[in-house]
Design a protein around this motif. Sequence first.
Motif, PDB file in Angstrom:
ATOM      1  N   ALA A 188       0.826  -1.205   0.000  1.00  0.00           N
ATOM      2  CA  ALA A 188       0.000   0.000   0.000  1.00  0.00           C
ATOM      3  C   ALA A 188       0.863   1.258   0.000  1.00  0.00           C
ATOM      4  O   ALA A 188       0.363   2.358  -0.251  1.00  0.00           O
ATOM      5  CB  ALA A 188      -0.938   0.004   1.205  1.00  0.00           C
TER       6      ALA A 188
ATOM      7  N   ALA B  94      -6.767   1.224   2.184  1.00  0.00           N
ATOM      8  CA  ALA B  94      -5.320   1.264   1.970  1.00  0.00           C
ATOM      9  C   ALA B  94      -4.813   0.026   1.236  1.00  0.00           C
ATOM     10  O   ALA B  94      -4.129   0.130   0.214  1.00  0.00           O
ATOM     11  CB  ALA B  94      -4.604   1.410   3.322  1.00  0.00           C
ATOM     12  N   SER B  95      -5.158  -1.158   1.737  1.00  0.00           N
ATOM     13  CA  SER B  95      -4.593  -2.384   1.182  1.00  0.00           C
ATOM     14  C   SER B  95      -5.283  -2.810  -0.107  1.00  0.00           C
ATOM     15  O   SER B  95      -4.620  -3.097  -1.113  1.00  0.00           O
ATOM     16  CB  SER B  95      -4.693  -3.508   2.214  1.00  0.00           C
ATOM     17  OG  SER B  95      -4.092  -4.687   1.734  1.00  0.00           O
TER      18      SER B  95
ATOM     19  N   GLY C 154      -3.505  -0.295  -2.534  1.00  0.00           N
ATOM     20  CA  GLY C 154      -2.522  -1.359  -2.721  1.00  0.00           C
ATOM     21  C   GLY C 154      -2.677  -2.073  -4.048  1.00  0.00           C
ATOM     22  O   GLY C 154      -1.686  -2.423  -4.704  1.00  0.00           O
TER      23      GLY C 154
END
Length: 337
Positions: free
Chosen positions: A70, A108-109, A113
């Motif tokens: 990320a 985020a991930s 990401g």
Amino acid sequence: MSVHDSAVLVTGAAGFIGAAVAEALMARGQAVIGIDNMNDYYPVSLKRARLDRVGVRFGNLFQFRELDFADMNALSAGLEDQRFGAIIHLGAQAGVRYSLENPQAYVASNLAGHVNMLELARAREVGHMVYASSSSVYGGNTKLPFAVEDRADHPVSLYAATKKADELMSETYAHLFRIPLTGLRFFTVYGPWGRPDMAMWKFADRILSDRPIDVYNHGEMHRDFTYIDDIVGGVLACLDRPPADDGDEKAGGSVKPHALYNIGNNRSEHLMRLIEVLEQACGRKAELNLLPMQPGDVPATYADITALTRDTGYAPSTPIEEGVPRFVEWFRSFHGR
């Protein structure tokens, strides 16, 4: 160099599926660069134990780096000296219910990401990137089995929404940059070295310690339980067969190099049947705590795997009557029970 001959970057390499895929790649002679941010969503000790196992078996072919994909700057710097011809992107913030508590982790991930991994694939001009989607994208779909062609635009959890977004972003990158991409909609994966947040682990843990198990929707649930060895075989079969690209769409081409598949066992098991098999494997009866449906959950999943079988020969061969006892045997050994 073909994707079968090159080194492979595996994200989520300390995770359940990631570690198993890394082992299978190295068992056939391919070098693996594994990355994982080692977050504490579940005990990091289990992730380290998986890495130790992989390192002991295939240390000469395995490199591991603790990186958060990320963070694009950290990802680029951490892999600057590495060469790989393919990516298997399995890392993600998992869990339907946790997405109600910590949505930012999923943004985020699973969103930023995933874009970072697409950008990495683009910059490195990889021959193929296989990435993890999820059966959760089907939401509350009542048509069974779930087919890839079914509508998947009514997610019932943020986790599901992020996975659908990953598919859409991948479609865009395949269109714009002709990157060969394959998305796999996983259906309830279980087996040795599994995840503590999943029902199979929780049930075994509680049955073996004589504690009641929480059974949602009063047991009226169906799941397509897929054994880890079958999943790994399907992932590698997809890696070896990048989707076709028929060329410039301006010149009349229409096929983007982006494939989507269900990957499951092609059997939808009643939850109470799973509990019976677990009871037999554990050698004791379960005490049931019957509860209503949880927010974000769905009553049934069932994978139509016709397309994956047609294109790769995928043929899952492990019913729960075989897979569950293998898991329980490993679980007892791992915990000294």
